[in-house]
Enzyme design. Structure first.
Site, PDB file in Angstrom:
ATOM      1  N   LYS A 113      43.836  32.899  17.088  1.00 53.13           N
ATOM      2  CA  LYS A 113      43.776  32.954  15.625  1.00 53.13           C
ATOM      3  C   LYS A 113      43.228  31.662  15.032  1.00 53.13           C
ATOM      4  CE  LYS A 113      46.589  36.817  14.451  1.00 53.13           C
ATOM      5  NZ  LYS A 113      47.763  37.351  13.775  1.00 53.13           N
ATOM      6  N   LYS A 195      39.025  46.727  23.193  1.00 50.69           N
ATOM      7  CA  LYS A 195      40.099  47.529  22.612  1.00 50.69           C
ATOM      8  C   LYS A 195      39.719  48.015  21.200  1.00 50.69           C
ATOM      9  CE  LYS A 195      44.902  46.652  21.338  1.00 50.69           C
ATOM     10  NZ  LYS A 195      46.005  45.700  21.358  1.00 50.69           N
ATOM     11  N   LYS A 198      41.686  47.590  14.450  1.00 48.73           N
ATOM     12  CA  LYS A 198      41.578  47.901  13.027  1.00 48.73           C
ATOM     13  C   LYS A 198      40.836  46.815  12.271  1.00 48.73           C
ATOM     14  CE  LYS A 198      46.320  46.265  12.574  1.00 48.73           C
ATOM     15  NZ  LYS A 198      47.710  46.682  12.515  1.00 48.73           N
TER      16      LYS A 198
END
Ligand code: TRP
Length: 332
Positions: A113, A195, A198
């Site tokens: 992140k 993967k 969203k």
């Protein structure tokens, strides 16, 4: 015999994808039979990256509707919004004082992140795993169903809990993470070795549970495959990643084995296969969407669900927090 306690949650930061549903929420529904389940919407975790306030509020309620529409029974289980149970923030503070900078700086998600949000490396991002530990430990969870990417957070939760218990006696149950094996790992439709996410910039890469049905069908029909033209599941073969993914999706929504499905398409092209996958997915999602839409028109019901959820969550979490406060020496 008392049922074992399950705790898990999802952040309301983005569209819920078919991947989230098949990989997590669908399992949560099945787990309700055998466990006492506590599921939360992790809005406090979401603000570790910037959110638009109106959108965060909307997504939180959308997620609540979606949980219920997917079949999570708010009467049987605890279903609540994290920020409505203040003990989460309170315990997180205490646990911060029992967590080391070194162990937090080793967290993979933190490092990722930081790379993604270099302009906003805030302290919340750093202590994210401590809040997550508080979530889990407050409810004395036995098991925490999570994706592989969250296992490191379960490990640190166990370490923090063990450290606290070693100092003060048995305050926390030491939880175990588990990867529900029925959970299908759904990959991106445009880059099937990644993967399904969203937060993918390309909306064609994922199917949102709230996409229009014709959009869903279109996305599946244009999913990246290969030029071989053979519908066959080949584990680990990267060139088959697209077909493997569509077979996995089909298997998850129909409950059939991938080999059986593949056998139906011997000698047929990808066109027919994709059309059938699209139809199966749409039919699987249809009742969820109908329930979801009916909840959208029923604001009072939703308010009553999260209000009751918050009351229950506060009662349970407050009990653990009081024990902790007493142990560390706060005046009660
Ligand atoms: N970190 C989890 C995720 O992004 C969400 C989460 C927060 C969670 N608190 C939790 C999951 C407690 C399980 C238990 O997926």
């Amino acid at each position: 015999m008392d049922k074992k306690i399950i705790f898990s949650g999802v952040q309301p930061s983005g569209n819920i994808t078919l991947g989230n549903y098949l990989g997590a929420i669908k399992n949560w529904v099945d787990l309700q039979k055998d466990y006492s389940c506590r599921y939360a919407i992790m809005d406090m975790h979401s603000i570790t990256v910037r959110q638009d306030p109106a959108q965060l509020r909307k997504r939180t309620l959308d997620l609540l509707k979606l949980y219920i529409a997917c079949g999570i029974d708010p009467e049987e289980n605890l279903l609540f919004i994290q920020s409505q149970a203040p003990a989460h923030a309170q315990l997180a503070w205490v646990l911060n004082c029992y967590t080391y900078m070194g162990e937090l700086s080793r967290m993979t998600q933190y490092k990722d992140k930081c790379a993604q949000h270099a302009d906003n490396i805030n302290a919340g991002l750093f202590t994210y795993p401590v809040l997550m530990a508080a979530d889990i430990l407050l409810y004395q969870a036995d098991l925490v169903p999570v994706g592989k990417d969250q296992m490191q957070h379960i490990e640190i939760t166990r370490d923090i809990a063990g450290r606290f218990n070693a100092l003060y006696g048995d305050v926390f149950k030491i939880p175990e993470g588990f990867l529900p094996k029925a959970g299908a790992k759904v990959m991106s439709l445009t880059e099937p070795t990644k993967k399904m996410s969203k937060s993918d910039e390309n909306p064609k890469a994922y199917i949102s549970i709230l996409d229009d049905f014709n959009v869903i069908a279109k996305k599946i029909k244009s999913a990246v495959t290969d030029s071989e033209g053979v519908v066959e599941y080949r584990e680990g073969d990267e060139t088959k990643a697209g077909i493997n993914n569509l077979l996995t999706i089909m298997a998850a929504v129909t409950g059939r084995a991938v080999e059986d499905i593949a056998a139906d398409y011997a000698g047929k092209g990808y066109g027919a296969f994709k059309a059938d996958v699209a139809e199966a997915v749409v039919e699987h999602i249809r009742p969820i969407r109908e329930k979801y839409d009916s909840l959208s028109g029923n604001k009072d019901y939703l308010v009553s669900i999260y209000t009751k959820g918050a009351e229950k969550a506060c009662a349970i979490s407050e009990r653990t927090l009081q024990k902790v406060y007493k142990k560390v020496g706060f005046v009660l």
